[in-house]
Write an enzyme that holds these catalytic residues in place. Structure first.
Site, PDB file in Angstrom:
ATOM      1  N   ASP A 169      38.144  39.149  48.813  1.00 20.51           N
ATOM      2  CA  ASP A 169      36.905  38.950  48.052  1.00 20.51           C
ATOM      3  C   ASP A 169      35.959  38.009  48.799  1.00 20.51           C
ATOM      4  O   ASP A 169      36.210  36.807  48.915  1.00 20.51           O
ATOM      5  CB  ASP A 169      37.252  38.360  46.680  1.00 20.51           C
ATOM      6  CG  ASP A 169      36.076  38.343  45.718  1.00 20.51           C
ATOM      7  OD1 ASP A 169      34.932  38.573  46.162  1.00 20.51           O
ATOM      8  OD2 ASP A 169      36.316  38.106  44.521  1.00 20.51           O
ATOM      9  N   HIS A 199      36.316  42.361  46.235  1.00 25.58           N
ATOM     10  CA  HIS A 199      35.657  42.121  44.960  1.00 25.58           C
ATOM     11  C   HIS A 199      35.404  43.443  44.240  1.00 25.58           C
ATOM     12  O   HIS A 199      35.092  44.454  44.852  1.00 25.58           O
ATOM     13  CB  HIS A 199      34.339  41.388  45.190  1.00 25.58           C
ATOM     14  CG  HIS A 199      33.693  40.906  43.944  1.00 25.58           C
ATOM     15  ND1 HIS A 199      34.158  39.798  43.250  1.00 25.58           N
ATOM     16  CD2 HIS A 199      32.631  41.378  43.234  1.00 25.58           C
ATOM     17  CE1 HIS A 199      33.405  39.611  42.182  1.00 25.58           C
ATOM     18  NE2 HIS A 199      32.475  40.559  42.155  1.00 25.58           N
TER      19      HIS A 199
END
Length: 229
Positions: A169, A199
């Site tokens: 992420d 993400h």
């Protein structure tokens, strides 16, 4: 049963939430507050509520942006507008809104009285704040953005919390992940699940979607909520 609109009053106005009941004939069930990404209560958020309902939970997604642009629904192509809305959001007021929704849900005839939350991206941080401030019975955070900047809130954390961390992420880089693990990893009632994805890996219909990670996270979420609600 299709989704319904639930209107919630707070001190400075009122907002709507998308409400979905399980299709099980009316048996009492716990509820979960589904907390949006930066794109508003859009098709993905409603789909997530429907998924929770299909798994036996009452689900409601509040419009966190109602003070700025009520009812707005955005997609990945609207990122600039979505980012502006996120930056303009008063997160403390969002927590108050969710507490008001919690009270409404707990009072529903079909609710068992137990209410949790599950949030994604922006909503993942709000879910964390709800747990830290004792506003829900249990909380789940999917790739929450900015939790590392609110770790002081964990001093009062006494509610079960499950954090789904996406290892790749870019919005929660390794140093942020390390800070979160150091502050929360050893706390009773806190579980941190790491996923080999980036993400928004649970956002269906997105290029970010990673089915294997989403399935694993969702199974863990259902088990966690079943245990604590």
């Amino acid at each position: 049963m299709s989704g319904e609109r639930l209107t919630v009053e707070v001190a400075d106005g009122c907002f709507d939430a998308y409400l979905r009941y399980p299709d099980d004939g009316g048996a009492a069930a716990p509820a979960v507050i589904v907390l949006q990404e930066i794109f508003g209560v859009n098709a993905f958020v409603r789909e997530t509520c429907d998924w929770f309902a299909a798994n036996g939970l009452i689900a409601a997604a509040p419009d966190l942006f109602w003070r700025q642009s009520p009812g707005i629904e955005l997609g990945e192509g609207d990122r600039e507008q979505a980012m502006a809305l996120m930056k303009g959001l008063d997160q403390d007021k969002a927590v108050v809104d969710c507490a008001a929704l919690r009270d409404r849900l707990a009072a529903l005839p079909r609710c068992s009285g137990r209410v949790g939350s599950s949030g994604y991206c922006l909503g993942g941080k709000i879910a964390y704040l709800l747990a830290a401030r004792g506003q829900v019975d249990a909380a789940v955070s999917y790739y929450g953005v900015g939790i590392q900047g609110a770790l002081d809130e964990a001093q009062g954390l006494d509610r079960p919390l499950l954090l789904h961390v996406a290892i790749e992420d870019a919005l929660c880089p390794p140093d942020a992940q390390a800070a979160i693990a150091a502050a929360l990893g050893a706390r009773p009632g806190v579980a941190i699940e790491e996923h080999p994805a980036g993400h928004a890996f649970a956002r269906t219909g997105s290029t970010a979607y990673v089915e294997t990670s989403a399935r694993a996270a969702h199974a863990r979420t259902l088990a966690f909520l079943a245990s604590h609600l």
